[in-house]
Design a protein around this motif. Structure first.
Motif, mmCIF file in Angstrom:
data_model
loop_
_atom_site.group_PDB
_atom_site.id
_atom_site.type_symbol
_atom_site.label_atom_id
_atom_site.label_comp_id
_atom_site.label_asym_id
_atom_site.label_seq_id
_atom_site.Cartn_x
_atom_site.Cartn_y
_atom_site.Cartn_z
ATOM 1 N N CYS A 1 0.332 -1.737 -0.447
ATOM 2 C CA CYS A 1 -0.810 0.090 0.069
ATOM 3 C C CYS A 1 0.647 1.072 -0.249
ATOM 4 O O CYS A 1 1.962 1.092 0.625
ATOM 5 C CB CYS A 1 -0.857 0.257 1.315
ATOM 6 N N ASP A 2 -0.133 2.214 -0.470
ATOM 7 C CA ASP A 2 1.140 3.718 -0.771
ATOM 8 C C ASP A 2 0.504 4.643 1.063
ATOM 9 O O ASP A 2 1.107 5.142 1.162
ATOM 10 C CB ASP A 2 0.536 4.782 -1.998
ATOM 11 N N MET A 3 -0.157 4.210 1.470
ATOM 12 C CA MET A 3 -1.234 4.887 2.677
ATOM 13 C C MET A 3 -1.416 4.189 3.059
ATOM 14 O O MET A 3 -2.658 2.831 3.527
ATOM 15 C CB MET A 3 -1.960 5.997 1.911
ATOM 16 N N VAL A 4 -2.100 4.386 4.508
ATOM 17 C CA VAL A 4 -3.185 3.782 5.599
ATOM 18 C C VAL A 4 -3.848 4.430 5.948
ATOM 19 O O VAL A 4 -4.014 6.005 6.181
ATOM 20 C CB VAL A 4 -2.240 3.792 6.498
ATOM 21 N N ALA A 5 -4.503 4.059 5.877
ATOM 22 C CA ALA A 5 -6.451 5.061 6.747
ATOM 23 C C ALA A 5 -6.648 4.194 7.537
ATOM 24 O O ALA A 5 -7.399 3.400 7.362
ATOM 25 C CB ALA A 5 -7.906 4.703 5.637
ATOM 26 N N GLY A 6 -6.398 5.491 8.490
ATOM 27 C CA GLY A 6 -7.465 4.902 10.351
ATOM 28 C C GLY A 6 -8.586 5.465 10.546
ATOM 29 O O GLY A 6 -9.234 6.843 9.835
ATOM 30 N N ILE A 7 -9.048 4.802 10.726
ATOM 31 C CA ILE A 7 -10.590 4.995 11.129
ATOM 32 C C ILE A 7 -10.635 5.447 12.413
ATOM 33 O O ILE A 7 -10.159 4.889 13.178
ATOM 34 C CB ILE A 7 -11.587 3.428 10.755
ATOM 35 N N ASP A 8 -11.705 6.813 12.868
ATOM 36 C CA ASP A 8 -12.289 7.184 13.831
ATOM 37 C C ASP A 8 -12.718 6.415 14.872
ATOM 38 O O ASP A 8 -13.227 6.129 14.916
ATOM 39 C CB ASP A 8 -12.234 8.578 13.445
ATOM 40 N N ALA A 9 -11.923 6.297 16.459
ATOM 41 C CA ALA A 9 -10.343 6.752 16.306
ATOM 42 C C ALA A 9 -9.784 6.085 16.960
ATOM 43 O O ALA A 9 -8.365 6.381 16.827
ATOM 44 C CB ALA A 9 -11.044 7.910 17.874
ATOM 45 N N ARG A 10 -9.560 4.926 17.232
ATOM 46 C CA ARG A 10 -8.452 4.316 18.111
ATOM 47 C C ARG A 10 -7.760 3.569 16.572
ATOM 48 O O ARG A 10 -7.021 3.534 16.637
ATOM 49 C CB ARG A 10 -9.201 2.681 18.767
ATOM 50 N N GLY A 11 -8.495 3.989 15.297
ATOM 51 C CA GLY A 11 -7.565 3.699 14.021
ATOM 52 C C GLY A 11 -7.081 4.393 14.049
ATOM 53 O O GLY A 11 -6.329 4.447 12.644
ATOM 54 N N PHE A 12 -6.884 5.923 14.318
ATOM 55 C CA PHE A 12 -5.991 6.685 14.065
ATOM 56 C C PHE A 12 -4.364 6.170 14.732
ATOM 57 O O PHE A 12 -3.769 6.391 14.480
ATOM 58 C CB PHE A 12 -6.520 8.358 14.633
ATOM 59 N N LEU A 13 -4.938 5.697 15.909
ATOM 60 C CA LEU A 13 -3.540 5.231 16.885
ATOM 61 C C LEU A 13 -2.779 4.241 16.019
ATOM 62 O O LEU A 13 -1.808 4.204 15.493
ATOM 63 C CB LEU A 13 -3.742 4.896 17.895
#
Length: 183
Positions: free
Chosen positions: A60-72
């Motif tokens: 992957c070129d990028m990671v998308a973290g879902i609000d909020a623990r996905g951010f961490l």
């Protein structure tokens, strides 16, 4: 590849099982809430799950973290991979213009957003990361949102899948990796 013990369980799955706090009757009676906060707070646990999530990144070129623990989780994996991270925010948290996606939850509706300016996602291969796959609505909405912005979603990875809630059926053909699956 992640470390697997003789009994076939991964180090990540063991960390999740041993560190997850179970809370009865939260957020409502009859629900057995799985609190993953202790997993994230434990240095060895965080390192183990970060490594396991990074292994499924599929170029992957990028990671998308879902609000909020996905951010961490997303930020930790992006650092490990040497990629950027995109925060998929709850509605109303970003300045306009935004791409937004409203979806149905078991108890109402919710909206997710990403910036429409400043980040060109066209053709970027993106891995979606979240803490839990339950009914699948949040991950499915995130995929729609990213695809609308021009991204190619290569898959999703979660710490914990609540299999009985049928989230995989909602996300369709998307490759989903769960570090731990429970009923």
């Amino acid at each position: 590849m992640s470390e697997t013990d003789a009994d076939g369980t991964s180090a990540a799955s063991q960390a999740i099982a041993s560190l997850t706090r179970e809370v009865a009757d939260f957020p409502e009676p009859g629900i057995q809430f799985k609190d993953l906060t202790p997993v994230l707070a434990d240095p060895a646990g965080l390192a183990t799950i970060t490594e396991a999530l990074a292994e499924v990144a599929d170029g992957c070129d990028m990671v998308a973290g879902i609000d909020a623990r996905g951010f961490l989780l997303g930020a930790a994996v992006a650092i490990r991979l040497g990629t950027g991270v995109l925060a998929v925010r709850k509605g109303g948290k970003l300045p306009p213009p935004v791409f937004s996606e409203t979806y149905t939850l078991e108890y109402g509706t919710a909206t997710l957003e990403i910036p429409a300016d400043g980040i060109d996602l066209t053709g970027k291969r993106v891995l979606v990361i979240d803490d839990v796959l339950a009914t699948g609505g949040t991950v499915a909405a995130t995929v729609k949102l990213l695809e609308r912005a021009g991204a190619i979603v290569v898959g999703a990875a979660v710490l914990l899948e609540l299999e009985a809630l049928g989230g995989r059926a909602v996300v369709g053909e998307l490759k989903v990796t769960s570090l731990t699956v429970v009923q």
